[in-house]
Design a protein around this motif. Structure first.
Motif, short mmCIF file in Angstrom:
data_model
loop_
_atom_site.label_atom_id
_atom_site.label_comp_id
_atom_site.label_asym_id
_atom_site.label_seq_id
_atom_site.Cartn_x
_atom_site.Cartn_y
_atom_site.Cartn_z
N GLY A 39 -9.96 -7.98 -7.45
CA GLY A 39 -10.12 -6.99 -8.62
C GLY A 39 -11.64 -6.33 -8.80
N SER A 40 -12.36 -7.22 -8.41
CA SER A 40 -14.02 -7.04 -8.68
C SER A 40 -14.34 -5.88 -7.69
N PHE A 41 -13.87 -6.06 -6.25
CA PHE A 41 -14.28 -5.32 -5.39
C PHE A 41 -13.47 -3.77 -5.37
N LYS A 42 -12.36 -4.03 -6.06
CA LYS A 42 -11.65 -2.62 -6.12
C LYS A 42 -12.14 -2.04 -7.49
N SER A 43 -13.12 -2.52 -8.29
CA SER A 43 -13.31 -1.90 -9.57
C SER A 43 -13.42 -0.60 -9.52
N MET A 68 -17.09 5.33 -2.51
CA MET A 68 -16.15 5.38 -1.54
C MET A 68 -15.29 6.69 -1.90
N TYR A 69 -14.82 6.72 -2.97
CA TYR A 69 -13.93 7.97 -3.45
C TYR A 69 -14.87 9.17 -3.47
N ASP A 70 -15.85 8.96 -4.15
CA ASP A 70 -16.66 10.46 -3.92
C ASP A 70 -17.12 10.77 -2.70
N THR A 71 -17.56 9.89 -1.90
CA THR A 71 -17.72 10.26 -0.37
C THR A 71 -16.62 10.95 0.10
N ALA A 100 -15.10 4.53 6.60
CA ALA A 100 -16.00 3.36 6.97
C ALA A 100 -16.18 2.41 5.73
N LEU A 101 -16.54 3.04 4.49
CA LEU A 101 -16.65 2.37 3.10
C LEU A 101 -15.57 1.65 2.77
N SER A 102 -14.51 2.20 2.93
CA SER A 102 -13.33 1.62 2.66
C SER A 102 -12.79 0.43 3.37
N ILE A 103 -13.26 0.42 4.79
CA ILE A 103 -13.10 -0.62 5.58
C ILE A 103 -13.89 -1.80 5.49
#
Lengths: 293, 443
Positions: free
Chosen positions: A225-229, A252-255, A267-270
């Motif tokens: 949950g914390s990494f997905k905050s 990741m979302y903004d990028t 790449a950030l999401s991976i």
């Protein structure tokens, strides 16, 4: 032989729908993200294969490190803040150490039922320069220009958000602990009391060991949950000011969707997935080591 | 027990194949030949970003009715989509190479997926001097790399306007400042009265860049300097850009801005102004209608709209910054009778007749009208007079690539405002990013 073949076909027909759904919504996005992470793509037009450039860039990107640091701090506050506090509150409620336990329970459980966007708006009203907290401090100190400067500190801007996360999510772990506490037979505790065990001994020698597997499950929930905050931080600060409250998911979302850099965003999401998997594997290893399976 | 490794293998293979198919689907494809044939009655397909339920869309059926009356032989088939869904669907259409005759287009990166593919007609052959003279000239800035004009924008998003609460000014014995020094000199008196001198909120990060820095860069450098900075002949480390960032910082240091300006949201800032807690408000032109709705009629009548005061060393006195609002554009493949019909439609809705209908419904168009014929309130009248008297510079985020602006420049301005970075350091970082990544430097 034919019988075996038709059996296999019937098994396959049972598995296939679920298998296709799993591939479509779980495996495919990850594989597609992985493929995109080796490209430069704006979300339209031709893709350019760039090899490992996005990953190389990531490790020299200061914003990525701010996000990683903040994510680690959020993991720490979740594992060492929300879970122990949730356990303490559950224990107090279970052992009826407070009056009006039911009302107390509802009160603590309330934050987790509220949408994160609303929670963010609520706390923004408290912390904002024209919010409740600065207004109270101004009237008490006479300093008409008081604001919460912690939000302008690169090192500490994440702290108020950690506090809100603690406030919001502790109740989830409290409920899980409470449900498991209720499964412990009263007779064990009564026997311990008859033997003269103190409240501390009961907690440390009986309750805590019996709840340890639950604590590990909670840890997995807390870490992933914390990494997905995302929702609370996106609504509360958007990662600002100056990226000080950035976390990896928001970045990741903004990028990807704001800067339209799908390759770097992928790449950030991976990397986020790898961090979550690594953290969960670590927790599982610890679970096995201490025989809590 | 032997583990079955077949299923995960199939799953991975299926995903790789599906990913490959999707990747290949995103490659540009050759479009069909859609040349129109001339005929008496012409039908045009229109894909429009438009929310019919929005009260501000009330002008549109009236416009269409008037057009149908004047040109009964031109039939229009509309598909309306609003919000982000418009772009998602249009990107898919563009990828397939099959787009309608007319479609909503932004003069910038937002419509890159059709502009970069050359799918939008350059309107310059249709734009006579006689047609152009009646519009605010700022809308004829080049929209493409070779000076192309793709849209006749019906409205301009003017990004810098200073709103004045003249009632508070009178109470404090203040005059509207002509220069920034004069405005800063008013700070002690305004602060002593427990008020904010210049309300402004920059929590969302884009405001300091869009509403302030863009105008300052134009004042100090001008559009000619900016054009060269985009292509690399000038650098963002040059004096105009660094000085413009330094002016932003000075507004914090001199306490013109409210304390915690980077924690304050835009609506909170103009909310403070409406509540009479700030003498001036720095905001965009589109805030007029919100102020009208939020303030009491007496307070609203006391508001004035003026240009940002003069800053030291400015080359473009009194200018603001503006970006063009979206408009319908023409499919590059339209020729003959279809192209003529499409231009008749565009010149009607964005020309004198369509603009008058727009004005009747409360929106100030880029087409210059005789405003005395319309019911215009005092603040709107001042705003119209102001923007018609100003030259308009570029809004940086409408010109430069999104990633550099949103990921580096906007947070960097916040860092400068909070004292964590110097203007020169930010300028150097931004120039470094632009030189390495921005699409304008790679052309």
């Amino acid at each position: 032989m034919r019988n075996l073949r038709s059996k296999k076909l019937s098994y396959l027909s049972f598995i296939l729908p679920a298998f296709l759904i799993y591939v479509g919504i779980m495996v495919f996005p990850v594989v597609f993200s992985l493929a995109l992470s080796f490209t430069k793509w704006k979300g339209f037009g031709p893709m350019e294969f760039v090899g490992l450039d996005n990953y190389v860039r990531m490790f020299s990107d200061p914003v990525f490190y701010i996000g990683l640091r903040n994510n680690i701090l959020i993991v720490l506050v979740s594992v060492f803040g929300q879970i122990p506090l949730g356990l303490l509150l559950a224990y107090m409620l279970h052992r009826k150490m407070v009056r009006g336990a039911k009302k107390f329970e509802v009160l603590i459980f309330l934050p987790i039922t509220i949408s994160s966007v609303i929670v963010a708006q609520l706390w923004n009203r408290v912390f904002s320069p024209i919010g409740i907290l600065p207004s109270i401090v101004r009237s008490l100190t006479g300093n008409s220009e008081y604001i919460m400067t912690i939000f302008e500190s690169k090192a500490y801007a994440i702290v108020p958000i950690m506090f809100v996360l603690l406030w919001q999510h502790t109740s989830l772990y409290m409920v899980i602990f409470l449900a498991n506490l209720q499964r412990i037979p009263d007779s064990i505790i009564e026997a311990a009391q008859m033997e003269g065990a103190s409240e501390g001994t009961i907690f440390l020698k009986i309750i805590a060991p019996m709840l340890a597997p639950v604590a590990f499950i909670n840890s997995i929930l807390a870490i992933s949950g914390s990494f997905k905050s995302f929702d609370l931080i996106y609504s509360m600060t958007g990662g600002g000011p100056a990226h000080y409250t950035e976390v990896m998911a928001v970045y990741m979302y903004d990028t990807t969707f704001v800067y339209q850099n799908y390759g770097y965003g992928s790449a950030l999401s991976i990397i986020i997935i790898l961090f979550i998997v690594a953290a969960i594997m670590l927790t599982r290893a610890a679970t096995k080591k201490f025989n809590f399976d | 027990m032997k583990r079955n490794r077949t299923l995960p293998g199939i799953a991975l293979l299926a995903s790789v194949v599906a990913a490959a198919l999707l990747v290949s689907a995103c490659q540009p494809s050759k479009g069909k030949d859609a040349a129109a044939k001339a005929g008496e009655a012409v039908t045009l397909t229109v894909y429009m970003q438009h929310d019919q339920a929005n009260p501000q869309s009330a002008y549109w059926p009236v416009t269409l009715e008037a057009f149908a009356k004047k040109y009964p032989n031109i039939k229009l088939e509309f598909e309306y989509v609003s919000g982000e869904a418009f772009h998602q669907k249009f990107q898919a259409m563009a990828a397939s190479g099959d787009i309608p005759d007319l479609f909503t287009t932004y003069a910038g990166a937002r419509s890159g997926y059709i502009l970069d593919r050359g799918m939008v007609k350059d309107l310059r052959p249709f734009l006579t001097d006689d047609f152009k003279k009646d519009f605010n000239q700022a809308i004829w800035q080049p929209q493409g790399p070779n000076g192309e004009i793709y849209i006749v924008s019906p409205n301009m998003a003017v990004c810098t306007v200073v709103y004045v609460n003249t009632k508070l000014q009178k109470q404090l014995g203040l005059e509207t400042p002509k220069t920034l020094e004069e405005m800063i000199a008013q700070v002690p008196k305004i602060r002593a009265a427990g008020l904010t001198p210049l309300a402004f909120g920059n929590k969302a990060q884009w405001q300091a860049q869009s509403l302030l820095l863009s105008m300052l860069v134009d004042r100090l450098g001008g559009t000619a300097w900016f054009d060269k900075a985009m292509t690399g002949e000038n650098k963002f480390t040059d004096k105009p850009f660094v000085d413009a960032i330094a002016v932003v910082k000075s507004l914090v240091d001199t306490k013109l801005f409210p304390a915690g300006v980077n924690q304050l949201e835009g609506p909170q800032a103009w909310g403070e102004f409406v509540q009479g807690k700030a003498v001036y408000l720095l905001d965009a032109g589109w805030r007029v209608s919100a102020l009208k709705n939020a303030a009491t009629p007496e307070d609203y009548a006391a508001y004035a709209a003026v240009a940002f005061p003069a800053v030291p060393g400015e080359k473009n006195p009194g200018s603001s910054a503006a970006t063009l609002g979206e408009a319908l554009a023409m499919n590059a493949k339209l020729e003959g009778a279809k192209a003529d019909a499409a231009w008749k439609f565009l010149s009607f809705i964005y020309g004198a007749e369509g603009s008058a209908i727009l004005m009747d419904h409360g929106t100030v168009p880029t087409y210059k009208l005789d405003y005395s014929k319309f019911a215009v309130d005092s603040l709107s009248a001042q705003y119209i007079a102001l923007i018609n008297s100003q030259t308009m510079g570029y809004v940086i985020d409408a010109k430069m690539d999104s990633e550099g602006v949103n990921n580096l420049l906007n947070p960097g301005i916040q860092a400068v405002m909070m004292g964590a970075k110097t203007p020169a350091a930010l300028a150097a970082e931004y120039e470094g990013w632009v030189a390495a990544n921005d699409s304008h430097r790679k052309k």
